[in-house]
Each structure stands twice: as C-alpha cells, then as structure tokens.
Design an enzyme around this catalytic site. Structure first.
Site, PDB file in Angstrom:
ATOM      1  N   HIS A 241     -35.670 -10.708  -2.864  1.00 39.90           N
ATOM      2  CA  HIS A 241     -34.710  -9.725  -3.700  1.00 39.90           C
ATOM      3  C   HIS A 241     -33.394  -9.902  -3.615  1.00 39.90           C
ATOM      4  O   HIS A 241     -32.965 -10.537  -2.500  1.00 39.90           O
ATOM      5  CB  HIS A 241     -35.378  -8.365  -3.576  1.00 39.90           C
ATOM      6  CG  HIS A 241     -34.920  -7.965  -2.189  1.00 39.90           C
ATOM      7  ND1 HIS A 241     -35.633  -8.166  -1.084  1.00 39.90           N
ATOM      8  CD2 HIS A 241     -34.194  -7.024  -1.770  1.00 39.90           C
ATOM      9  CE1 HIS A 241     -35.351  -7.685   0.220  1.00 39.90           C
ATOM     10  NE2 HIS A 241     -34.119  -7.015  -0.345  1.00 39.90           N
TER      11      HIS A 241
ATOM     12  N   HIS B  27     -29.388  -8.033  -3.930  1.00 40.95           N
ATOM     13  CA  HIS B  27     -28.661  -6.871  -4.082  1.00 40.95           C
ATOM     14  C   HIS B  27     -27.659  -6.797  -5.182  1.00 40.95           C
ATOM     15  O   HIS B  27     -26.866  -7.760  -4.800  1.00 40.95           O
ATOM     16  CB  HIS B  27     -28.377  -6.191  -2.852  1.00 40.95           C
ATOM     17  CG  HIS B  27     -29.365  -5.850  -1.985  1.00 40.95           C
ATOM     18  ND1 HIS B  27     -30.117  -4.550  -1.847  1.00 40.95           N
ATOM     19  CD2 HIS B  27     -30.062  -6.413  -1.153  1.00 40.95           C
ATOM     20  CE1 HIS B  27     -31.002  -4.431  -1.014  1.00 40.95           C
ATOM     21  NE2 HIS B  27     -31.137  -5.560  -0.356  1.00 40.95           N
TER      22      HIS B  27
END
Length: 138
Positions: A100, A102
């Site tokens: 992932h 940010h």
C-alpha cells in the site's frame, strides 16, 4: 486474497471503507487513523506483501494512480504539498503486510513530522557505498 489480511478484506468489500478511487488493480481509501485529514491509502487489490514481491506490471501503474490522487487532494483540500510514502518491512515502519502507498496532504506548519535523523558520510564513504550498490542493480 489472504483471509487474515485487513486490506484484502477491504478490497473484497467485506469491511466498509471510504473509497475515493477504484479501478481493476487499485482501491484508494481514506485512512481510518489519518496523519492529516484526507490521508489516503492506495491499496493493490491483488495480495502482495511488499514492493519486493510485487509484479513490475502492477508497480508501473501505481505511481501514476498515486499522482492522480495527489492532484485530487491538492484541488479538493487546497493543501500546500503531498507526501507519498511506501514502507517495506517492520524496520521501515510497515505494519500491514499488503502493499500500500500512503498519500498524505500537507500544509505549511501543520506540525506533522516524518521522523528521521540525518546522518553524514566520512570522506570517500559515499563514493564507495555508491559503487557497492551499483554492483547489485539488476
């Protein structure tokens, strides 16, 4: 999908989220514990634990999507800047082992600190280190 992975459950629709973007490969959601309002987490839908184990074809699509989201955050929130961060491994700050990214809106004097303390190189040390690293670039 990995049954024990919270991000797999989110991308499968088993856990609700505030989705701001979705396509066949990615889903971008607002972080439930944001560093700043609008803090977005760009999830790869296919479970992969980190950058090192992710197919290049997926990685080549990730940064353009992160850019698209960063532009939307700047327009929607009138933020002054955006951090785009990606951690690999516990020692690098990764706490959920599903790739992932940010995307964090930033404002002048917002007080948000991404902690690291700068270091220095001894004379000639950087040159030697650069040569050592170059030997391992594929």
């Amino acid at each position: 999908m990995l049954d024990s992975c919270i991000f797999c459950k989110i991308t499968a629709g088993e856990i609700p989220s505030n989705t701001i973007y979705e396509d066949d490969t990615f889903q971008a959601i607002l972080d439930i514990a944001p560093a700043a309002k609008g803090h977005t987490v760009l999830l790869v839908k296919q479970h992969t634990p980190n950058l090192f184990e992710t197919e290049d074809s997926i990685l080549s699509k990730a940064l353009p999507v992160a850019k698209k989201i960063a532009i939307a955050l700047k327009k929607a929130l009138s933020c002054d800047g955006v951090n785009i961060l990606q951690n690999n491994g516990t020692s690098a700050g990764q706490s959920i082992f599903h790739l992932h990214i940010h995307i964090i809106p930033r404002y002048e004097e917002d007080g948000l600190v991404i902690p690291w303390h700068t270091k220095t190189y001894a004379d000639g040390e950087a040159k030697l280190l650069a040569e050592k690293i170059k030997e391992h670039i594929l």
